[in-house]
Design a protein around this motif. Structure first.
Motif, PDB file in Angstrom:
ATOM      1  N   VAL A   1       0.840  -1.201   0.000  1.00 51.08           N
ATOM      2  CA  VAL A   1       0.000   0.000   0.000  1.00 51.08           C
ATOM      3  C   VAL A   1       0.875   1.251   0.000  1.00 51.08           C
ATOM      4  O   VAL A   1       1.951   1.279   0.613  1.00 51.08           O
ATOM      5  CB  VAL A   1      -0.949  -0.020   1.224  1.00 51.08           C
ATOM      6  CG1 VAL A   1      -1.787   1.258   1.291  1.00 51.08           C
ATOM      7  CG2 VAL A   1      -1.845  -1.258   1.171  1.00 51.08           C
ATOM      8  N   ALA A   2       0.421   2.280  -0.690  1.00 53.11           N
ATOM      9  CA  ALA A   2       1.160   3.540  -0.745  1.00 53.11           C
ATOM     10  C   ALA A   2       1.428   4.055   0.663  1.00 53.11           C
ATOM     11  O   ALA A   2       0.536   4.063   1.512  1.00 53.11           O
ATOM     12  CB  ALA A   2       0.364   4.577  -1.539  1.00 53.11           C
ATOM     13  N   GLY A   3       2.662   4.449   0.907  1.00 45.36           N
ATOM     14  CA  GLY A   3       3.034   4.937   2.227  1.00 45.36           C
ATOM     15  C   GLY A   3       3.421   3.857   3.200  1.00 45.36           C
ATOM     16  O   GLY A   3       3.658   4.138   4.383  1.00 45.36           O
ATOM     17  N   ALA A   4       3.471   2.620   2.736  1.00 47.31           N
ATOM     18  CA  ALA A   4       3.827   1.502   3.631  1.00 47.31           C
ATOM     19  C   ALA A   4       5.246   1.672   4.161  1.00 47.31           C
ATOM     20  O   ALA A   4       6.119   2.248   3.506  1.00 47.31           O
ATOM     21  CB  ALA A   4       3.704   0.183   2.887  1.00 47.31           C
ATOM     22  N   LYS A   5       5.463   1.146   5.333  1.00 54.59           N
ATOM     23  CA  LYS A   5       6.782   1.224   5.957  1.00 54.59           C
ATOM     24  C   LYS A   5       7.769   0.313   5.216  1.00 54.59           C
ATOM     25  O   LYS A   5       7.371  -0.749   4.719  1.00 54.59           O
ATOM     26  CB  LYS A   5       6.678   0.806   7.424  1.00 54.59           C
ATOM     27  CG  LYS A   5       5.621   1.598   8.200  1.00 54.59           C
ATOM     28  CD  LYS A   5       5.357   0.990   9.558  1.00 54.59           C
ATOM     29  CE  LYS A   5       4.174   1.661  10.251  1.00 54.59           C
ATOM     30  NZ  LYS A   5       2.883   1.334   9.591  1.00 54.59           N
ATOM     31  N   PRO A   6       9.043   0.696   5.126  1.00 55.23           N
ATOM     32  CA  PRO A   6      10.039  -0.154   4.451  1.00 55.23           C
ATOM     33  C   PRO A   6      10.088  -1.562   5.019  1.00 55.23           C
ATOM     34  O   PRO A   6      10.363  -2.521   4.296  1.00 55.23           O
ATOM     35  CB  PRO A   6      11.355   0.599   4.702  1.00 55.23           C
ATOM     36  CG  PRO A   6      10.951   2.019   4.932  1.00 55.23           C
ATOM     37  CD  PRO A   6       9.628   1.944   5.638  1.00 55.23           C
ATOM     38  N   GLU A   7       9.798  -1.676   6.314  1.00 54.06           N
ATOM     39  CA  GLU A   7       9.824  -2.999   6.948  1.00 54.06           C
ATOM     40  C   GLU A   7       8.773  -3.933   6.356  1.00 54.06           C
ATOM     41  O   GLU A   7       8.919  -5.165   6.439  1.00 54.06           O
ATOM     42  CB  GLU A   7       9.612  -2.858   8.465  1.00 54.06           C
ATOM     43  CG  GLU A   7      10.761  -2.209   9.204  1.00 54.06           C
ATOM     44  CD  GLU A   7      10.721  -0.684   9.169  1.00 54.06           C
ATOM     45  OE1 GLU A   7      11.584  -0.056   9.825  1.00 54.06           O
ATOM     46  OE2 GLU A   7       9.818  -0.114   8.512  1.00 54.06           O
ATOM     47  N   ALA A   8       7.711  -3.358   5.768  1.00 54.32           N
ATOM     48  CA  ALA A   8       6.679  -4.190   5.148  1.00 54.32           C
ATOM     49  C   ALA A   8       7.256  -4.960   3.972  1.00 54.32           C
ATOM     50  O   ALA A   8       6.972  -6.151   3.778  1.00 54.32           O
ATOM     51  CB  ALA A   8       5.504  -3.315   4.704  1.00 54.32           C
ATOM     52  N   VAL A   9       8.081  -4.295   3.170  1.00 50.28           N
ATOM     53  CA  VAL A   9       8.704  -4.951   2.021  1.00 50.28           C
ATOM     54  C   VAL A   9       9.745  -5.958   2.491  1.00 50.28           C
ATOM     55  O   VAL A   9       9.883  -7.039   1.915  1.00 50.28           O
ATOM     56  CB  VAL A   9       9.333  -3.907   1.080  1.00 50.28           C
ATOM     57  CG1 VAL A   9       9.948  -4.588  -0.149  1.00 50.28           C
ATOM     58  CG2 VAL A   9       8.281  -2.890   0.636  1.00 50.28           C
ATOM     59  N   GLU A  10      10.464  -5.623   3.550  1.00 55.99           N
ATOM     60  CA  GLU A  10      11.426  -6.564   4.115  1.00 55.99           C
ATOM     61  C   GLU A  10      10.730  -7.837   4.580  1.00 55.99           C
ATOM     62  O   GLU A  10      11.244  -8.947   4.419  1.00 55.99           O
ATOM     63  CB  GLU A  10      12.181  -5.920   5.284  1.00 55.99           C
ATOM     64  CG  GLU A  10      13.279  -4.976   4.870  1.00 55.99           C
ATOM     65  CD  GLU A  10      14.359  -5.663   4.050  1.00 55.99           C
ATOM     66  OE1 GLU A  10      14.846  -6.739   4.463  1.00 55.99           O
ATOM     67  OE2 GLU A  10      14.707  -5.140   2.969  1.00 55.99           O
ATOM     68  N   PHE A  11       9.532  -7.672   5.165  1.00 58.87           N
ATOM     69  CA  PHE A  11       8.789  -8.853   5.617  1.00 58.87           C
ATOM     70  C   PHE A  11       8.370  -9.703   4.421  1.00 58.87           C
ATOM     71  O   PHE A  11       8.437 -10.935   4.481  1.00 58.87           O
ATOM     72  CB  PHE A  11       7.561  -8.447   6.430  1.00 58.87           C
ATOM     73  CG  PHE A  11       6.727  -9.622   6.855  1.00 58.87           C
ATOM     74  CD1 PHE A  11       7.179 -10.507   7.823  1.00 58.87           C
ATOM     75  CD2 PHE A  11       5.486  -9.870   6.256  1.00 58.87           C
ATOM     76  CE1 PHE A  11       6.423 -11.622   8.192  1.00 58.87           C
ATOM     77  CE2 PHE A  11       4.731 -10.973   6.626  1.00 58.87           C
ATOM     78  CZ  PHE A  11       5.195 -11.853   7.591  1.00 58.87           C
ATOM     79  N   LEU A  12       7.943  -9.066   3.330  1.00 60.33           N
ATOM     80  CA  LEU A  12       7.556  -9.829   2.141  1.00 60.33           C
ATOM     81  C   LEU A  12       8.744 -10.594   1.571  1.00 60.33           C
ATOM     82  O   LEU A  12       8.585 -11.715   1.080  1.00 60.33           O
ATOM     83  CB  LEU A  12       6.972  -8.898   1.079  1.00 60.33           C
ATOM     84  CG  LEU A  12       5.567  -8.349   1.343  1.00 60.33           C
ATOM     85  CD1 LEU A  12       5.091  -7.540   0.136  1.00 60.33           C
ATOM     86  CD2 LEU A  12       4.582  -9.481   1.634  1.00 60.33           C
ATOM     87  N   LYS A  13       9.911  -9.982   1.621  1.00 60.31           N
ATOM     88  CA  LYS A  13      11.112 -10.666   1.145  1.00 60.31           C
ATOM     89  C   LYS A  13      11.357 -11.917   1.977  1.00 60.31           C
ATOM     90  O   LYS A  13      11.694 -12.992   1.450  1.00 60.31           O
ATOM     91  CB  LYS A  13      12.309  -9.733   1.218  1.00 60.31           C
ATOM     92  CG  LYS A  13      13.593 -10.319   0.633  1.00 60.31           C
ATOM     93  CD  LYS A  13      14.712  -9.303   0.642  1.00 60.31           C
ATOM     94  CE  LYS A  13      15.977  -9.869  -0.003  1.00 60.31           C
ATOM     95  NZ  LYS A  13      17.082  -8.873  -0.016  1.00 60.31           N
ATOM     96  N   TYR A  14      11.164 -11.795   3.286  1.00 54.55           N
ATOM     97  CA  TYR A  14      11.358 -12.926   4.189  1.00 54.55           C
ATOM     98  C   TYR A  14      10.274 -13.985   3.978  1.00 54.55           C
ATOM     99  O   TYR A  14      10.559 -15.180   3.904  1.00 54.55           O
ATOM    100  CB  TYR A  14      11.339 -12.424   5.635  1.00 54.55           C
ATOM    101  CG  TYR A  14      11.633 -13.480   6.665  1.00 54.55           C
ATOM    102  CD1 TYR A  14      12.914 -14.012   6.792  1.00 54.55           C
ATOM    103  CD2 TYR A  14      10.639 -13.951   7.518  1.00 54.55           C
ATOM    104  CE1 TYR A  14      13.204 -14.986   7.735  1.00 54.55           C
ATOM    105  CE2 TYR A  14      10.918 -14.924   8.465  1.00 54.55           C
ATOM    106  CZ  TYR A  14      12.194 -15.439   8.572  1.00 54.55           C
ATOM    107  OH  TYR A  14      12.479 -16.399   9.506  1.00 54.55           O
ATOM    108  N   LEU A  15       9.023 -13.539   3.840  1.00 55.09           N
ATOM    109  CA  LEU A  15       7.905 -14.452   3.657  1.00 55.09           C
ATOM    110  C   LEU A  15       8.036 -15.252   2.372  1.00 55.09           C
ATOM    111  O   LEU A  15       7.679 -16.434   2.324  1.00 55.09           O
ATOM    112  CB  LEU A  15       6.592 -13.650   3.644  1.00 55.09           C
ATOM    113  CG  LEU A  15       5.290 -14.434   3.449  1.00 55.09           C
ATOM    114  CD1 LEU A  15       5.033 -15.354   4.633  1.00 55.09           C
ATOM    115  CD2 LEU A  15       4.112 -13.473   3.271  1.00 55.09           C
TER     116      LEU A  15
END
Length: 420
Positions: free
Chosen positions: A318-332
């Motif tokens: 989602v627009a404005g999402a925290k960078p950690e959100a993308v890091e979590f997707l990378k891990y997932l």
């Protein structure tokens, strides 16, 4: 204790508290449709491991019933309460969200190594105009989940079902035996679209669907799409569904199948766990008494028997999402975590090599079918965008109730597509 010592102690305590407060400031909120308990446990474990490695980051999943999720999502994405990540079926709906500016382009955060770890088709589903707006996690094929005990009682040879006519003959046998052939959650409409949509794949094929989406010829009102409605009507004329099917939700229908109330249930891989969980016993049908039947070929259809219909699913950012959100997707989406999901029979992973440890025989069959498929059509209620997707779901429901003819249904879909 002298004043200097007290000051030093208090300063150290203040700094310690400040550091602890700072570490707990980041919460990544994720919204997705309801899943079975074992899949929730999987996410919980992944979250726990990620949080241990990322001090100060909390990952919070929120689950909503399927229809509630769809209804709430568009409003939520425009609000101050929007999550960081949302579950997505990709397709036209994802494209509309990207065009509306409610999603975030994460192309710059996706390293070549990460991109290469995902199947090309799955990553392409989350790529709009060369920009990546999410990360795929799983793929699925729609199949007929089947109660083998009931099929045997009706005298249906499941291995002999190769064509649509074969399937209709099986439905007739079930009716003659006094057994409900198919359970369906007609109230939610999209389960009915699985019949209509898959028949479009079989009758129109890749070229026909591509031409219709490009606005060529008669589009979705062309002969193959009318025929798809006619083939659906041939099934409907047999009254194959349980009484009151238009008042039955998807969740209720899965429980009914799990309780042995019908022979067939046309659904994706998620039905394996959901039908068990939603059954009266919470256990559903044992694997030994269950089978999957691939959607049959249609005589004279332009589609290939190996063509598949289903989803490529994952999480959009989602627009404005925290960078950690993308890091979590990378891990997932890592091979290690995807392999666990595959091995536990939660879903069919899309990360390369993650399917090697799959033990669920039904998922292995679906995975093999997806690999063999040269054309995979994403759910049409997603592929065509939210408005036209709603129209095709309505058309499927109207056909199921005898409210429209196949010609009228096809024209309605084409009219909606032409003015989108």
């Amino acid at each position: 204790m002298n004043i200097s010592m007290r000051v030093l102690r208090n300063t150290a305590l203040f700094l310690s508290l400040s550091a602890s407060t700072a570490l707990a400031q980041t919460t990544v909120n994720i919204l997705r449709p309801e899943v079975p308990a074992n899949e929730k446990a999987y996410y919980d474990q992944v979250v726990s491991e990620f949080e241990k490695a990322h001090a100060g980051v909390d990952i919070a999943f929120e689950y909503l019933a399927n229809e509630a999720y769809k209804q709430k999502l568009s409003t939520l994405l425009q609000s101050d309460q929007k999550p960081d990540l949302i579950y997505s079926w990709a397709g036209g709906v994802l494209a509309q969200q990207a065009e509306a500016g409610v999603l975030q382009d994460v192309s710059a955060m996706m390293t070549p190594e990460w991109a290469d770890s995902l199947s090309a088709a799955s990553l392409a589903a989350f790529t709009i105009d060369g920009k990546v707006f999410g990360v795929p996690t799983n793929a699925n094929e729609i199949v007929f989940w089947t109660n083998t005990d009931l099929a045997a009682k009706a005298g249906i040879d499941l291995g002999a079902i190769k064509t649509w006519d074969d399937f209709l003959a099986g439905v007739k046998k079930a009716k003659e035996a006094g057994i409900t052939p198919i359970v369906v959650g007609g109230k939610d409409k999209w389960p009915l679209h699985f019949y209509y949509g898959y028949l479009m794949v079989r009758d129109a094929g890749k070229d026909g669907l591509t031409a219709a989406m490009a606005g060529e010829g008669d589009g979705f009102a062309a002969a193959p799409f009318v025929k798809a409605g006619g083939d659906f009507k041939a099934l409907l004329d047999l009254q194959p569904f349980q009484p009151g099917f238009m008042d039955t939700t998807f969740e209720q229908a899965t429980g009914m199948f799990g309780d042995g109330k019908g022979i067939f249930h046309l659904m994706g891989d998620w039905d394996y766990g959901t039908a068990k969980q939603n059954s009266a016993t919470g256990k559903g049908i044992s694997d030994e008494k269950m089978a999957t039947v691939r959607f049959p070929a249609v005589a004279g259809g332009a589609g290939q028997p190996t063509d598949t219909f289903g989803g490529i699913n994952g999480f959009a950012v989602v627009a404005g999402a925290k960078p950690e959100a993308v890091e979590f997707l990378k891990y997932l989406s890592s091979k290690e975590n995807q392999a666990v999901a595959g091995a536990e029979g939660l879903f069919i992973p899309v990360t390369k090599g993650a399917d090697e440890g799959m033990s669920n025989p039904f998922f292995k069959q679906m995975s093999a079918a997806l690999i063999a498929s040269s054309f995979h059509q994403i759910f049409l209620d997603q592929a065509l965008g939210s408005d036209v997707g709603a129209t095709i779901n309505d058309a499927a429901a109207d056909l199921a109730q005898g409210a429209v003819t196949p010609e009228e249904a096809a024209t309605t879909v084409q009219d909606a597509w032409s003015v989108r």
